[in-house]
Write a protein that holds these residues in place. Structure first.
Motif, PDB file in Angstrom:
ATOM      1  N   ILE A 106     144.317  -4.483  26.985  1.00 12.29           N
ATOM      2  CA  ILE A 106     143.053  -3.895  27.402  1.00 12.29           C
ATOM      3  C   ILE A 106     143.348  -2.619  28.183  1.00 12.29           C
ATOM      4  CG2 ILE A 106     141.011  -4.205  28.839  1.00 12.29           C
ATOM      5  CD1 ILE A 106     140.954  -5.856  26.293  1.00 12.29           C
ATOM      6  N   PRO A 107     142.722  -1.497  27.832  1.00 10.67           N
ATOM      7  CA  PRO A 107     143.030  -0.217  28.490  1.00 10.67           C
ATOM      8  C   PRO A 107     142.865  -0.268  30.009  1.00 10.67           C
ATOM      9  CG  PRO A 107     141.678   0.148  26.545  1.00 10.67           C
ATOM     10  CD  PRO A 107     141.732  -1.338  26.757  1.00 10.67           C
ATOM     11  N   GLY A 108     143.903   0.176  30.706  1.00 11.16           N
ATOM     12  CA  GLY A 108     143.848   0.293  32.159  1.00 11.16           C
ATOM     13  C   GLY A 108     143.904  -1.013  32.908  1.00 11.16           C
ATOM     14  N   GLN A 109     144.245  -2.111  32.225  1.00  6.82           N
ATOM     15  CA  GLN A 109     144.250  -3.410  32.890  1.00  6.82           C
ATOM     16  C   GLN A 109     145.457  -4.238  32.458  1.00  6.82           C
ATOM     17  OE1 GLN A 109     140.373  -5.447  32.923  1.00  6.82           O
ATOM     18  NE2 GLN A 109     139.494  -3.623  32.013  1.00  6.82           N
ATOM     19  N   ALA A 110     145.900  -5.122  33.330  1.00  3.11           N
ATOM     20  CA  ALA A 110     146.971  -6.051  32.999  1.00  3.11           C
ATOM     21  C   ALA A 110     146.365  -7.263  32.308  1.00  3.11           C
ATOM     22  CB  ALA A 110     147.716  -6.466  34.266  1.00  3.11           C
ATOM     23  N   LEU A 111     145.807  -7.010  31.132  1.00  2.00           N
ATOM     24  CA  LEU A 111     145.063  -8.029  30.404  1.00  2.00           C
ATOM     25  C   LEU A 111     145.293  -7.825  28.917  1.00  2.00           C
ATOM     26  CD1 LEU A 111     143.076 -10.299  31.300  1.00  2.00           C
ATOM     27  CD2 LEU A 111     141.218  -8.716  30.775  1.00  2.00           C
ATOM     28  N   TYR A 112     145.474  -8.925  28.202  1.00  2.00           N
ATOM     29  CA  TYR A 112     145.695  -8.864  26.757  1.00  2.00           C
ATOM     30  C   TYR A 112     144.561  -9.574  26.029  1.00  2.00           C
ATOM     31  CZ  TYR A 112     150.352  -7.261  27.957  1.00  2.00           C
ATOM     32  OH  TYR A 112     151.411  -6.539  28.462  1.00  2.00           O
ATOM     33  N   SER A 144     136.066  -1.487  26.979  1.00  2.00           N
ATOM     34  CA  SER A 144     136.903  -1.266  28.171  1.00  2.00           C
ATOM     35  C   SER A 144     137.383   0.180  28.228  1.00  2.00           C
ATOM     36  CB  SER A 144     138.099  -2.216  28.160  1.00  2.00           C
ATOM     37  OG  SER A 144     137.681  -3.566  28.222  1.00  2.00           O
ATOM     38  N   ALA A 145     137.740   0.731  27.068  1.00  2.00           N
ATOM     39  CA  ALA A 145     138.183   2.127  27.026  1.00  2.00           C
ATOM     40  C   ALA A 145     137.031   3.077  27.321  1.00  2.00           C
ATOM     41  CB  ALA A 145     138.796   2.439  25.662  1.00  2.00           C
ATOM     42  N   TYR A 146     135.859   2.770  26.791  1.00  2.00           N
ATOM     43  CA  TYR A 146     134.709   3.657  26.976  1.00  2.00           C
ATOM     44  C   TYR A 146     134.284   3.725  28.443  1.00  2.00           C
ATOM     45  CZ  TYR A 146     130.160   5.830  26.336  1.00  2.00           C
ATOM     46  OH  TYR A 146     129.089   6.683  26.432  1.00  2.00           O
ATOM     47  N   PHE A 147     134.324   2.596  29.130  1.00  2.00           N
ATOM     48  CA  PHE A 147     133.864   2.556  30.521  1.00  2.00           C
ATOM     49  C   PHE A 147     134.999   2.685  31.530  1.00  2.00           C
ATOM     50  CE2 PHE A 147     130.278   0.402  28.364  1.00  2.00           C
ATOM     51  CZ  PHE A 147     129.235   1.184  28.848  1.00  2.00           C
ATOM     52  N   ILE A 148     136.180   3.052  31.061  1.00  2.00           N
ATOM     53  CA  ILE A 148     137.306   3.172  31.987  1.00  2.00           C
ATOM     54  C   ILE A 148     136.997   4.253  33.030  1.00  2.00           C
ATOM     55  CG2 ILE A 148     138.619   4.929  30.719  1.00  2.00           C
ATOM     56  CD1 ILE A 148     141.139   3.203  31.302  1.00  2.00           C
ATOM     57  N   GLY A 149     137.341   3.991  34.272  1.00  2.00           N
ATOM     58  CA  GLY A 149     137.057   4.923  35.349  1.00  2.00           C
ATOM     59  C   GLY A 149     135.703   4.714  36.004  1.00  2.00           C
ATOM     60  N   THR A 150     134.918   3.748  35.483  1.00  2.00           N
ATOM     61  CA  THR A 150     133.629   3.418  36.101  1.00  2.00           C
ATOM     62  C   THR A 150     133.846   2.271  37.080  1.00  2.00           C
ATOM     63  OG1 THR A 150     132.428   4.059  34.105  1.00  2.00           O
ATOM     64  CG2 THR A 150     131.261   2.651  35.671  1.00  2.00           C
TER      65      THR A 150
END
Length: 265
Positions: A106-112, A144-150
């Motif tokens: 998952i972008p920007g997260q320690a999650l798969y 997750s990629a679209y809302f990254i940084g929110t």
């Protein structure tokens, strides 16, 4: 009935291709070098296991063109998120037993995220793109990629025919993703309010966005607005349709394709 499909493409304005796989549907959109959508095509009520259905897709000449980038989005089946990458868990994830399992970070997260596509969907992709020169991901990863940084709490609602997708993000991290089959607007309202209660979002103040086939004058939007004060239809200045398309057709109808191209790796 809303006209979903159109074609203003030519060999001079082809740049990017977005494909969406659903359990019984196949959609694609073509974008030019300004990321303007110039074509959309739907194949619905289909069976990937039936050669008569896939024959139409295989013979679609627009899919045989050369694109600089092809992004494929999977919006069917179950998705499972864990904080470690352990393929041994695939066998115990419900819904992946008869699927070709895929895993993505998952972008920007320690999650798969683990998800899957059917053998017949895989075969179709292999036929269309034998060199596998495409980027494949799930809707979970795309949101997750679209809302990254929110970092403010947010609930995003996406609507397709009979399917509701809910995504909740808090403190910049994915908190909830799920999809539900729905029959009417009361079903949608129930699942949205249940998601708010489960995640601790406040319908009176926290931000809720919505995309898909909905407009501000619809009975569903008016009903949701009555329960959720801070709900808005998603608007992105980078999402554009071809200038020849009617004004009543909005980019947020095609959010999945716009985001798929916008967030392409």
């Amino acid at each position: 009935m809303i006209q979903r499909d159109f074609d203003y493409s030519s060999n001079d304005n082809l740049q990017k291709l977005s494909v969406v796989l659903m359990a019984d549907s196949f959609f694609y959109s073509i974008f030019d070098n300004q990321n303007v959508m110039v074509c959309h095509q739907s194949y619905i009520d289909m069976m990937y296991s039936d050669p008569q259905f896939t024959k139409l897709i295989k013979e679609d000449t627009r899919l045989q063109r050369q694109y600089l980038k092809t992004s494929i989005l999977v919006m069917s089946g179950d998705a499972h998120q864990i904080n470690i990458k352990d393929d041994a868990l695939i066998d115990i994830f419900p819904g992946l037993e008869l699927k070709n399992a895929k895993v993505e970070k998952i972008p920007g997260q320690a999650l798969y995220n683990y998800y899957g596509i059917t053998n017949h969907q895989e075969d179709l992709l292999q036929y269309l793109w034998p060199e596998k020169n495409y980027y494949l991901r799930s809707f979970t990863s795309l949101l997750s990629a679209y809302f990254i940084g929110t970092y403010q709490p947010i609930l995003h609602i996406h609507l397709e025919d009979g399917i509701l997708y809910l995504y909740v993000q808090k403190e910049g991290k994915m908190f909830l993703y799920n999809s539900y089959c729905t029959k009417n607007k009361l079903d949608i309202l129930y699942f949205v309010l249940a998601a708010c209660q489960y995640t601790g979002l406040d319908p009176a103040s926290d931000h809720v966005t919505i995309s898909g086939w909905i407009d501000r004058d619809s009975a569903l939007y008016i009903q949701l607005k009555g329960y959720i004060s801070n709900i808005t239809i998603l608007s992105d200045i980078e999402h554009h349709l071809h200038a020849s398309f009617p004004e009543e057709i909005k980019p947020h109808f095609y959010f999945t394709h716009h985001a798929n191209i916008q967030c392409a790796s």
